[in-house]
Write a protein that holds these residues in place. Structure first.
Motif, PDB file in Angstrom:
ATOM      1  N   ALA A 411     -59.853  10.060  35.034  1.00  0.00           N
ATOM      2  CA  ALA A 411     -60.225   9.287  36.218  1.00  0.00           C
ATOM      3  C   ALA A 411     -61.532   8.530  35.994  1.00  0.00           C
ATOM      4  CB  ALA A 411     -60.341  10.198  37.435  1.00  0.00           C
ATOM      5  N   LEU A 412     -62.480   9.175  35.320  1.00  0.00           N
ATOM      6  CA  LEU A 412     -63.776   8.527  35.081  1.00  0.00           C
ATOM      7  C   LEU A 412     -63.616   7.309  34.176  1.00  0.00           C
ATOM      8  CD1 LEU A 412     -66.811   8.750  35.664  1.00  0.00           C
ATOM      9  CD2 LEU A 412     -67.029  10.089  33.555  1.00  0.00           C
ATOM     10  N   VAL A 413     -62.823   7.426  33.135  1.00  0.00           N
ATOM     11  CA  VAL A 413     -62.596   6.296  32.219  1.00  0.00           C
ATOM     12  C   VAL A 413     -61.845   5.174  32.936  1.00  0.00           C
ATOM     13  CG1 VAL A 413     -61.376   5.561  30.137  1.00  0.00           C
ATOM     14  CG2 VAL A 413     -62.689   7.699  30.130  1.00  0.00           C
ATOM     15  N   ALA A 414     -60.838   5.530  33.719  1.00  0.00           N
ATOM     16  CA  ALA A 414     -60.077   4.516  34.456  1.00  0.00           C
ATOM     17  C   ALA A 414     -60.981   3.768  35.432  1.00  0.00           C
ATOM     18  CB  ALA A 414     -58.917   5.173  35.199  1.00  0.00           C
ATOM     19  N   TYR A 415     -61.837   4.504  36.117  1.00  0.00           N
ATOM     20  CA  TYR A 415     -62.761   3.863  37.046  1.00  0.00           C
ATOM     21  C   TYR A 415     -63.732   2.961  36.299  1.00  0.00           C
ATOM     22  CZ  TYR A 415     -66.293   3.275  40.678  1.00  0.00           C
ATOM     23  OH  TYR A 415     -67.189   2.730  41.579  1.00  0.00           O
ATOM     24  N   ALA A 416     -64.190   3.399  35.131  1.00  0.00           N
ATOM     25  CA  ALA A 416     -65.110   2.588  34.325  1.00  0.00           C
ATOM     26  C   ALA A 416     -64.454   1.274  33.904  1.00  0.00           C
ATOM     27  CB  ALA A 416     -65.567   3.374  33.101  1.00  0.00           C
ATOM     28  N   VAL A 417     -63.172   1.329  33.541  1.00  0.00           N
ATOM     29  CA  VAL A 417     -62.451   0.106  33.168  1.00  0.00           C
ATOM     30  C   VAL A 417     -62.400  -0.854  34.356  1.00  0.00           C
ATOM     31  CG1 VAL A 417     -60.208  -0.841  32.514  1.00  0.00           C
ATOM     32  CG2 VAL A 417     -61.072   1.224  31.381  1.00  0.00           C
ATOM     33  N   HIS A 418     -62.071  -0.320  35.516  1.00  0.00           N
ATOM     34  CA  HIS A 418     -62.024  -1.156  36.720  1.00  0.00           C
ATOM     35  C   HIS A 418     -63.395  -1.761  37.026  1.00  0.00           C
ATOM     36  CE1 HIS A 418     -61.284  -2.625  40.715  1.00  0.00           C
ATOM     37  NE2 HIS A 418     -62.126  -1.753  41.250  1.00  0.00           N
ATOM     38  N   ARG A 419     -64.424  -0.945  36.882  1.00  0.00           N
ATOM     39  CA  ARG A 419     -65.759  -1.454  37.203  1.00  0.00           C
ATOM     40  C   ARG A 419     -66.204  -2.510  36.194  1.00  0.00           C
ATOM     41  NH1 ARG A 419     -66.139  -2.137  41.037  1.00  0.00           N
ATOM     42  NH2 ARG A 419     -65.793  -0.054  41.830  1.00  0.00           N
ATOM     43  N   ILE A 420     -65.876  -2.338  34.933  1.00  0.00           N
ATOM     44  CA  ILE A 420     -66.211  -3.347  33.915  1.00  0.00           C
ATOM     45  C   ILE A 420     -65.496  -4.659  34.232  1.00  0.00           C
ATOM     46  CG2 ILE A 420     -65.910  -3.965  31.481  1.00  0.00           C
ATOM     47  CD1 ILE A 420     -66.370  -0.958  30.852  1.00  0.00           C
ATOM     48  N   GLN A 421     -64.254  -4.562  34.675  1.00  0.00           N
ATOM     49  CA  GLN A 421     -63.516  -5.770  35.033  1.00  0.00           C
ATOM     50  C   GLN A 421     -64.187  -6.506  36.192  1.00  0.00           C
ATOM     51  OE1 GLN A 421     -59.399  -4.331  35.655  1.00  0.00           O
ATOM     52  NE2 GLN A 421     -58.840  -5.621  33.914  1.00  0.00           N
ATOM     53  N   THR A 422     -64.657  -5.773  37.196  1.00  0.00           N
ATOM     54  CA  THR A 422     -65.307  -6.431  38.333  1.00  0.00           C
ATOM     55  C   THR A 422     -66.589  -7.122  37.898  1.00  0.00           C
ATOM     56  OG1 THR A 422     -66.453  -4.381  38.953  1.00  0.00           O
ATOM     57  CG2 THR A 422     -64.340  -4.808  39.999  1.00  0.00           C
ATOM     58  N   ILE A 423     -67.343  -6.491  37.015  1.00  0.00           N
ATOM     59  CA  ILE A 423     -68.582  -7.105  36.532  1.00  0.00           C
ATOM     60  C   ILE A 423     -68.270  -8.362  35.727  1.00  0.00           C
ATOM     61  CG2 ILE A 423     -70.580  -6.772  35.021  1.00  0.00           C
ATOM     62  CD1 ILE A 423     -70.488  -3.790  35.800  1.00  0.00           C
ATOM     63  N   TYR A 424     -67.241  -8.282  34.903  1.00  0.00           N
ATOM     64  CA  TYR A 424     -66.868  -9.435  34.073  1.00  0.00           C
ATOM     65  C   TYR A 424     -66.453 -10.625  34.939  1.00  0.00           C
ATOM     66  CZ  TYR A 424     -64.049 -12.429  31.050  1.00  0.00           C
ATOM     67  OH  TYR A 424     -63.525 -13.517  30.407  1.00  0.00           O
ATOM     68  N   VAL A 425     -65.606 -10.378  35.933  1.00  0.00           N
ATOM     69  CA  VAL A 425     -65.147 -11.464  36.797  1.00  0.00           C
ATOM     70  C   VAL A 425     -66.312 -12.060  37.581  1.00  0.00           C
ATOM     71  CG1 VAL A 425     -63.705 -12.025  38.800  1.00  0.00           C
ATOM     72  CG2 VAL A 425     -62.796 -10.596  36.958  1.00  0.00           C
ATOM     73  N   CYS A 426     -67.239 -11.211  37.994  1.00  0.00           N
ATOM     74  CA  CYS A 426     -68.398 -11.687  38.743  1.00  0.00           C
ATOM     75  C   CYS A 426     -69.279 -12.588  37.878  1.00  0.00           C
ATOM     76  CB  CYS A 426     -69.204 -10.509  39.268  1.00  0.00           C
ATOM     77  SG  CYS A 426     -70.672 -10.988  40.200  1.00  0.00           S
ATOM     78  N   LEU A 427     -69.484 -12.207  36.620  1.00  0.00           N
ATOM     79  CA  LEU A 427     -70.380 -12.968  35.737  1.00  0.00           C
ATOM     80  C   LEU A 427     -69.700 -14.191  35.138  1.00  0.00           C
ATOM     81  CD1 LEU A 427     -72.180 -10.052  33.847  1.00  0.00           C
ATOM     82  CD2 LEU A 427     -72.995 -11.357  35.822  1.00  0.00           C
ATOM     83  N   ARG A 428     -68.387 -14.196  35.113  1.00  0.00           N
ATOM     84  CA  ARG A 428     -67.649 -15.339  34.565  1.00  0.00           C
ATOM     85  C   ARG A 428     -67.621 -16.466  35.589  1.00  0.00           C
ATOM     86  NH1 ARG A 428     -62.212 -17.052  34.740  1.00  0.00           N
ATOM     87  NH2 ARG A 428     -61.507 -18.129  32.841  1.00  0.00           N
ATOM     88  N   ARG A 429     -68.159 -17.598  35.243  1.00  0.00           N
ATOM     89  CA  ARG A 429     -68.235 -18.744  36.149  1.00  0.00           C
ATOM     90  C   ARG A 429     -68.791 -18.343  37.509  1.00  0.00           C
ATOM     91  NH1 ARG A 429     -62.246 -21.459  35.096  1.00  0.00           N
ATOM     92  NH2 ARG A 429     -62.466 -21.765  32.846  1.00  0.00           N
TER      93      ARG A 429
END
Length: 486
Positions: A411-429
């Protein structure tokens, strides 16, 4: 929907007026007013059926489901304290007729939602795959497998896992596929959440008229501050999530200083909830709002925003000095509570022990330790797992400890993947809407470090909306028409 079956209706003026209404600020105001009236006066059945009727209108007359966004974001906050069966077993939703009326309304709403989703999925338009699909899929699998390999894994914890992931991402995917994003007005979601924030202020004021809130000595008892959908902590989180929304218009609008004032009023609303976590992390996010406003606004607008912040700081300092005793009475419970951890440290230690016992998939939702507020409100009791017969699982009041105890490393790794995706989308454009979305989501995530809002299911509705609108903002902020001044 009707225009697809009868194309000749496209040119009917009355139909266009209806469509424009459901996309307008006026419908958002109506949805928020109904939300506040429902919570304050106990009008849930009336308001839910109004929402169902409006949903049917959107389904029949609009070319997408954008019009339901205000109702989805309001839906969590419309339940009143007087009809809460947890506190009042004989209240409306504790009675068969109330439960039956609610069931019929939900059934109608589900038919509307599913029907429109199916019809839009059958269209030839290519919509692609949402950017957060992988993260949400992994997190969903982790939730469903929480407790696997332990003696606590059963159908009940699987069902709770499904409810948790559905509440967190259900409307993210739904909005992605049922909104025509090239027609979404710029600033739509910040407008909706700003309006909801005003409704939340009304609910917060209403809490202060509850029984036992004002003690005989004039001090405020924060334990008596509650609604039908949550106590002061829950209200503080939602108010903090609304606080950054006006920043979008403070940056984009002429005379944006008025929205800076509105955001500050929302911050005062966060303080009035008397939730220590919301007060602390809401202050951090408010500073982020100030930085975003001053950096994002230009020329005279930046100067005016700066003046507003300066005046507000001076006014706050003077008010604290002049009305010091009144502030002490108002925040008496918070001051009395001080740095008491309210059994959180014991809960987190127990969560760590559960993780060590079953590090792979954890012990599931119902064996995860939690805390419960005592009657005096000064302390919380440590509870080693959810009592039998309860569907709502105990929560650890910290996202990380909840994850490792409930679902382990998976669960911790899955949540980390989701959180990394949100950060990436936020910083992209990056753009203004993404910045505001990040601040709103930060309010949820930060307050959840000392509370359980990520697992409360309700905040996931607003979270879903911010994610999908932030993701799609690269398109909507370029091509769609804007509200005046946005």
């Amino acid at each position: 929907m009707l225009t697809e079956a009868f194309p000749g209706l496209e040119n009917v003026r009355a139909l266009n007026l209806v469509r424009n209404f459901f996309r307008s600020v006026w419908f958002a105001i109506l949805a928020a007013v109904l939300m506040a009236c429902s919570e304050i006066f106990g009008l849930e059945i009336f308001v839910i059926y109004c929402y169902a009727f409006f949903g049917l209108c959107v389904f029949l007359f609009c070319d997408d489901m954008l019009g339901i966004v205000p109702m989805v974001c309001c839906g969590y906050m419309l339940f009143s304290a007087k009809n809460n069966p947890g506190k009042y077993p004989d209240a409306l939703f504790g009675q068969p007729h109330g439960q039956l009326a609610l069931f019929y309304a939900i059934a109608v709403i589900l038919v509307i939602l599913i029907g429109r989703l199916v019809s839009m999925l059958l269209e030839k338009e290519k919509r692609g795959v949402p950017k957060f699909t992988v993260g949400f899929f992994l997190l969903g699998v982790a939730y469903l497998l929480s407790g696997a390999g332990s003696p606590y894994y059963d159908g009940r914890t699987v069902l709770m896992g499904f409810v948790q992931i559905a509440s967190l991402c259900g409307f993210y995917f739904y909005f992605y596929y049922t909104i025509r994003w090239d027609k979404v007005p710029r600033g739509y979601l910040p407008m909706v959440i700003s309006v909801i924030g005003v409704g939340m202020l009304a609910e917060i004021v209403g809490m202060y008229f509850g029984d036992g809130v004002i003690r005989e000595d004039g001090t405020i008892n924060r334990v008596a501050l509650y609604t039908g959908w949550g106590i002061y902590n829950n209200v503080g989180c939602v108010m903090a999530m609304c606080m950054p929304a006006p920043v979008y218009f403070a940056i984009k609008n002429k005379n944006g200083w008025a929205y800076t004032i509105l955001s500050t009023v929302f911050y005062l609303g966060v303080l009035l909830t008397q939730s220590r976590g919301a007060m602390l992390f809401g202050s951090v996010v408010y500073l982020g709002c100030a930085v975003a406003t001053l950096v994002g606004s230009k020329g005279r607008e930046r100067l005016f925003n700066g003046v507003v912040y300066a005046v507000l700081v001076v006014a706050l300092v003077v008010s604290i000095i002049v009305f010091r005793e009144q502030f002490k009475d108002l925040f008496f419970s918070v001051i009395q509570q001080g740095f008491n951890d309210a059994a959180r440290f014991n809960t987190w230690k127990a969560c760590w022990q559960r993780f060590l016992e079953y590090p792979g998939f954890g012990v599931g939702f119902y064996k995860t330790p939690g805390t419960i507020l005592t009657e005096d409100g000064m302390y919380s009791d440590f509870i080693d797992g959810t009592p039998e017969g309860s569907f709502l699982a105990m929560r650890a009041h910290n996202t990380v400890f909840q994850l490792i105890a409930t679902g382990g490393i998976v669960a911790l790794v899955a949540y980390a993947v989701h959180r990394i995706q949100t950060i990436y989308v936020c910083l992209r454009r990056p753009n203004t809407l993404k910045i505001v979305a990040a601040l709103c989501i930060a309010s949820l995530l930060l307050t959840s470090m000392v509370d359980c809002h990520v697992f409360n299911m309700g905040p996931g509705l607003m979270y879903s909306a911010w994610l999908v609108f932030g993701e799609k903002s690269e398109k909507t902020d370029r091509f769609a028409p804007a509200y005046k001044g946005a």
